[in-house]
Design a protein around this motif. Sequence first.
Motif, PDB file in Angstrom:
ATOM      1  N   ALA A  76       0.858  -1.193   0.000  1.00  0.00           N
ATOM      2  CA  ALA A  76       0.000   0.000   0.000  1.00  0.00           C
ATOM      3  C   ALA A  76       0.896   1.247   0.000  1.00  0.00           C
ATOM      4  O   ALA A  76       1.950   1.259  -0.622  1.00  0.00           O
ATOM      5  CB  ALA A  76      -0.969  -0.034   1.172  1.00  0.00           C
ATOM      6  N   SER A  77       0.504   2.273   0.734  1.00  0.00           N
ATOM      7  CA  SER A  77       1.198   3.555   0.631  1.00  0.00           C
ATOM      8  C   SER A  77       2.525   3.606   1.367  1.00  0.00           C
ATOM      9  O   SER A  77       3.252   4.601   1.247  1.00  0.00           O
ATOM     10  CB  SER A  77       0.287   4.678   1.138  1.00  0.00           C
ATOM     11  OG  SER A  77      -0.791   4.884   0.249  1.00  0.00           O
ATOM     12  N   THR A  78       2.877   2.560   2.135  1.00  0.00           N
ATOM     13  CA  THR A  78       4.193   2.594   2.778  1.00  0.00           C
ATOM     14  C   THR A  78       5.311   2.637   1.740  1.00  0.00           C
ATOM     15  O   THR A  78       6.387   3.183   1.995  1.00  0.00           O
ATOM     16  CB  THR A  78       4.398   1.391   3.717  1.00  0.00           C
ATOM     17  OG1 THR A  78       4.367   0.171   2.976  1.00  0.00           O
ATOM     18  CG2 THR A  78       3.330   1.363   4.809  1.00  0.00           C
ATOM     19  N   ALA A  79       5.054   2.075   0.546  1.00  0.00           N
ATOM     20  CA  ALA A  79       6.077   2.058  -0.510  1.00  0.00           C
ATOM     21  C   ALA A  79       6.352   3.444  -1.074  1.00  0.00           C
ATOM     22  O   ALA A  79       7.313   3.613  -1.850  1.00  0.00           O
ATOM     23  CB  ALA A  79       5.646   1.111  -1.624  1.00  0.00           C
ATOM     24  N   LYS A  80       5.560   4.425  -0.715  1.00  0.00           N
ATOM     25  CA  LYS A  80       5.826   5.778  -1.193  1.00  0.00           C
ATOM     26  C   LYS A  80       7.158   6.311  -0.684  1.00  0.00           C
ATOM     27  O   LYS A  80       7.770   7.171  -1.325  1.00  0.00           O
ATOM     28  CB  LYS A  80       4.671   6.708  -0.789  1.00  0.00           C
ATOM     29  CG  LYS A  80       3.376   6.401  -1.530  1.00  0.00           C
ATOM     30  CD  LYS A  80       2.193   7.184  -0.991  1.00  0.00           C
ATOM     31  CE  LYS A  80       0.923   6.826  -1.779  1.00  0.00           C
ATOM     32  NZ  LYS A  80      -0.300   7.444  -1.219  1.00  0.00           N
ATOM     33  N   VAL A  81       7.618   5.799   0.463  1.00  0.00           N
ATOM     34  CA  VAL A  81       8.932   6.213   0.969  1.00  0.00           C
ATOM     35  C   VAL A  81      10.024   5.786  -0.006  1.00  0.00           C
ATOM     36  O   VAL A  81      10.949   6.555  -0.295  1.00  0.00           O
ATOM     37  CB  VAL A  81       9.190   5.620   2.367  1.00  0.00           C
ATOM     38  CG1 VAL A  81      10.600   5.970   2.843  1.00  0.00           C
ATOM     39  CG2 VAL A  81       8.147   6.115   3.367  1.00  0.00           C
ATOM     40  N   SER A 122      -0.056  12.185  -6.804  1.00  0.00           N
ATOM     41  CA  SER A 122       1.351  12.574  -6.709  1.00  0.00           C
ATOM     42  C   SER A 122       2.253  11.348  -6.825  1.00  0.00           C
ATOM     43  O   SER A 122       3.301  11.385  -7.485  1.00  0.00           O
ATOM     44  CB  SER A 122       1.608  13.289  -5.382  1.00  0.00           C
ATOM     45  OG  SER A 122       0.873  14.488  -5.292  1.00  0.00           O
ATOM     46  N   TRP A 123       1.851  10.255  -6.183  1.00  0.00           N
ATOM     47  CA  TRP A 123       2.630   9.004  -6.256  1.00  0.00           C
ATOM     48  C   TRP A 123       2.757   8.532  -7.699  1.00  0.00           C
ATOM     49  O   TRP A 123       3.835   8.161  -8.153  1.00  0.00           O
ATOM     50  CB  TRP A 123       1.941   7.955  -5.401  1.00  0.00           C
ATOM     51  CG  TRP A 123       2.694   6.668  -5.188  1.00  0.00           C
ATOM     52  CD1 TRP A 123       4.024   6.442  -5.373  1.00  0.00           C
ATOM     53  CD2 TRP A 123       2.131   5.441  -4.716  1.00  0.00           C
ATOM     54  NE1 TRP A 123       4.334   5.138  -5.033  1.00  0.00           N
ATOM     55  CE2 TRP A 123       3.198   4.507  -4.628  1.00  0.00           C
ATOM     56  CE3 TRP A 123       0.848   5.038  -4.358  1.00  0.00           C
ATOM     57  CZ2 TRP A 123       2.990   3.199  -4.197  1.00  0.00           C
ATOM     58  CZ3 TRP A 123       0.658   3.731  -3.916  1.00  0.00           C
ATOM     59  CH2 TRP A 123       1.714   2.830  -3.844  1.00  0.00           C
ATOM     60  N   SER A 124       1.667   8.561  -8.434  1.00  0.00           N
ATOM     61  CA  SER A 124       1.696   8.134  -9.825  1.00  0.00           C
ATOM     62  C   SER A 124       2.634   9.004 -10.652  1.00  0.00           C
ATOM     63  O   SER A 124       3.415   8.495 -11.474  1.00  0.00           O
ATOM     64  CB  SER A 124       0.276   8.175 -10.410  1.00  0.00           C
ATOM     65  OG  SER A 124       0.268   7.781 -11.754  1.00  0.00           O
ATOM     66  N   ILE A 126       5.229  10.757  -9.558  1.00  0.00           N
ATOM     67  CA  ILE A 126       6.607  10.499  -9.143  1.00  0.00           C
ATOM     68  C   ILE A 126       7.112   9.187  -9.733  1.00  0.00           C
ATOM     69  O   ILE A 126       8.237   9.102 -10.265  1.00  0.00           O
ATOM     70  CB  ILE A 126       6.723  10.485  -7.605  1.00  0.00           C
ATOM     71  CG1 ILE A 126       6.500  11.887  -7.021  1.00  0.00           C
ATOM     72  CG2 ILE A 126       8.073   9.920  -7.161  1.00  0.00           C
ATOM     73  CD1 ILE A 126       7.553  12.898  -7.365  1.00  0.00           C
ATOM     74  N   MET A 127       6.300   8.129  -9.667  1.00  0.00           N
ATOM     75  CA  MET A 127       6.736   6.841 -10.199  1.00  0.00           C
ATOM     76  C   MET A 127       6.933   6.905 -11.716  1.00  0.00           C
ATOM     77  O   MET A 127       7.869   6.319 -12.250  1.00  0.00           O
ATOM     78  CB  MET A 127       5.753   5.733  -9.823  1.00  0.00           C
ATOM     79  CG  MET A 127       5.816   5.338  -8.363  1.00  0.00           C
ATOM     80  SD  MET A 127       5.192   3.660  -8.056  1.00  0.00           S
ATOM     81  CE  MET A 127       3.503   3.820  -8.624  1.00  0.00           C
ATOM     82  N   ASP A 128       6.055   7.623 -12.402  1.00  0.00           N
ATOM     83  CA  ASP A 128       6.223   7.768 -13.847  1.00  0.00           C
ATOM     84  C   ASP A 128       7.510   8.525 -14.177  1.00  0.00           C
ATOM     85  O   ASP A 128       8.195   8.209 -15.157  1.00  0.00           O
ATOM     86  CB  ASP A 128       5.026   8.491 -14.453  1.00  0.00           C
ATOM     87  CG  ASP A 128       3.776   7.617 -14.510  1.00  0.00           C
ATOM     88  OD1 ASP A 128       3.894   6.394 -14.345  1.00  0.00           O
ATOM     89  OD2 ASP A 128       2.677   8.183 -14.706  1.00  0.00           O
ATOM     90  N   ALA A 129       7.829   9.521 -13.368  1.00  0.00           N
ATOM     91  CA  ALA A 129       9.046  10.298 -13.604  1.00  0.00           C
ATOM     92  C   ALA A 129      10.302   9.452 -13.370  1.00  0.00           C
ATOM     93  O   ALA A 129      11.317   9.622 -14.060  1.00  0.00           O
ATOM     94  CB  ALA A 129       9.066  11.532 -12.707  1.00  0.00           C
ATOM     95  N   ILE A 130      10.237   8.553 -12.398  1.00  0.00           N
ATOM     96  CA  ILE A 130      11.374   7.666 -12.119  1.00  0.00           C
ATOM     97  C   ILE A 130      11.490   6.595 -13.200  1.00  0.00           C
ATOM     98  O   ILE A 130      12.579   6.309 -13.708  1.00  0.00           O
ATOM     99  CB  ILE A 130      11.220   7.001 -10.739  1.00  0.00           C
ATOM    100  CG1 ILE A 130      11.208   8.043  -9.627  1.00  0.00           C
ATOM    101  CG2 ILE A 130      12.332   5.964 -10.501  1.00  0.00           C
ATOM    102  CD1 ILE A 130      10.728   7.510  -8.291  1.00  0.00           C
ATOM    103  N   GLY A 131      10.347   5.991 -13.546  1.00  0.00           N
ATOM    104  CA  GLY A 131      10.310   4.821 -14.419  1.00  0.00           C
ATOM    105  C   GLY A 131      10.186   3.569 -13.572  1.00  0.00           C
ATOM    106  O   GLY A 131      10.899   3.421 -12.573  1.00  0.00           O
ATOM    107  N   TYR A 132       9.273   2.677 -13.966  1.00  0.00           N
ATOM    108  CA  TYR A 132       9.019   1.498 -13.134  1.00  0.00           C
ATOM    109  C   TYR A 132      10.235   0.586 -13.041  1.00  0.00           C
ATOM    110  O   TYR A 132      10.570   0.093 -11.957  1.00  0.00           O
ATOM    111  CB  TYR A 132       7.813   0.732 -13.667  1.00  0.00           C
ATOM    112  CG  TYR A 132       6.484   1.308 -13.226  1.00  0.00           C
ATOM    113  CD1 TYR A 132       6.332   2.672 -13.007  1.00  0.00           C
ATOM    114  CD2 TYR A 132       5.383   0.480 -13.012  1.00  0.00           C
ATOM    115  CE1 TYR A 132       5.123   3.203 -12.607  1.00  0.00           C
ATOM    116  CE2 TYR A 132       4.171   1.004 -12.600  1.00  0.00           C
ATOM    117  CZ  TYR A 132       4.036   2.366 -12.396  1.00  0.00           C
ATOM    118  OH  TYR A 132       2.841   2.886 -11.976  1.00  0.00           O
TER     119      TYR A 132
END
Length: 262
Positions: A76-81, A122-124, A126-132
């Motif tokens: 869940a959202s803990t992975a946002k760290v 925001s999470w989406s 950020i992850m898109d900017a990083i790349g999966y």
Amino acid sequence: MLQSPPPSALSLPTAVPSTTEATPAAVVDPALDSKINGIIDAYPEYQIGVALLDVSTGAESGKAHEYGVEEPFEAASTAKVLAAEAYYHLVETGAASLDEPLGAYPASFQLQAMIQQSDNDSWSLIMDAIGYQELSDYAGSLGVQYDPETNTLTPADMAHILGRLYSGSLLSAADTTQLLSTMQNTNDETLIPAAVPAGVTVYHKYGELDGELHDAAILDKAGTAYALVVYTKGEDLGSVPERTNIIHQVTQVVADALFQGT
């Protein structure tokens, strides 16, 4: 999904990690092991995984103490760290900027909203900017197996993600302080933060999704610090009050054992 609040709605707390010399950490002994296992055993209707890691003096690379379920949970959202760490890493290597626009706001805003407000939009971004794949590779560099598509982590892996952040071994001092600061005064302080005694500082990220209710935190008092991760899974969120109580019980026995006398 939460919608991004206007920039004025977000404010950073001023607390930063302790810079005092760490007092000797208390030992995670068989008595504490027994208490944590006893709490888990009292609730067989839930899947409960707990990880506890001493991060006081560079011990974050050691083995976490694990209790209950040791297999991966949906984080869940803990992975946002982890996503925030990866984005700050890109900034520090010159591959990204805190000022670049992501959606309607700059990346710095999206990072803060993702952690402090648990904003999924925001999470989406950020992850898109990083790349999966790049996010998965970054996790691998920390010794953690993570697939953004399934978003699964073990409690022990989450403890190491927190411990490496707190130790300052991942990011610059300024970025470490910035990220930890967003992990205070969040939009939900009812889990681990609600159960710690006065004098213990908490940096945390909760997660709540379908049957998952988690909290992942650094507990810090006078330089003595532990990563505490409690992952729980039930059939649905109807059991949130009882599982909140479980998280409180685990937090209380840990704090009583490890922070008395510090």
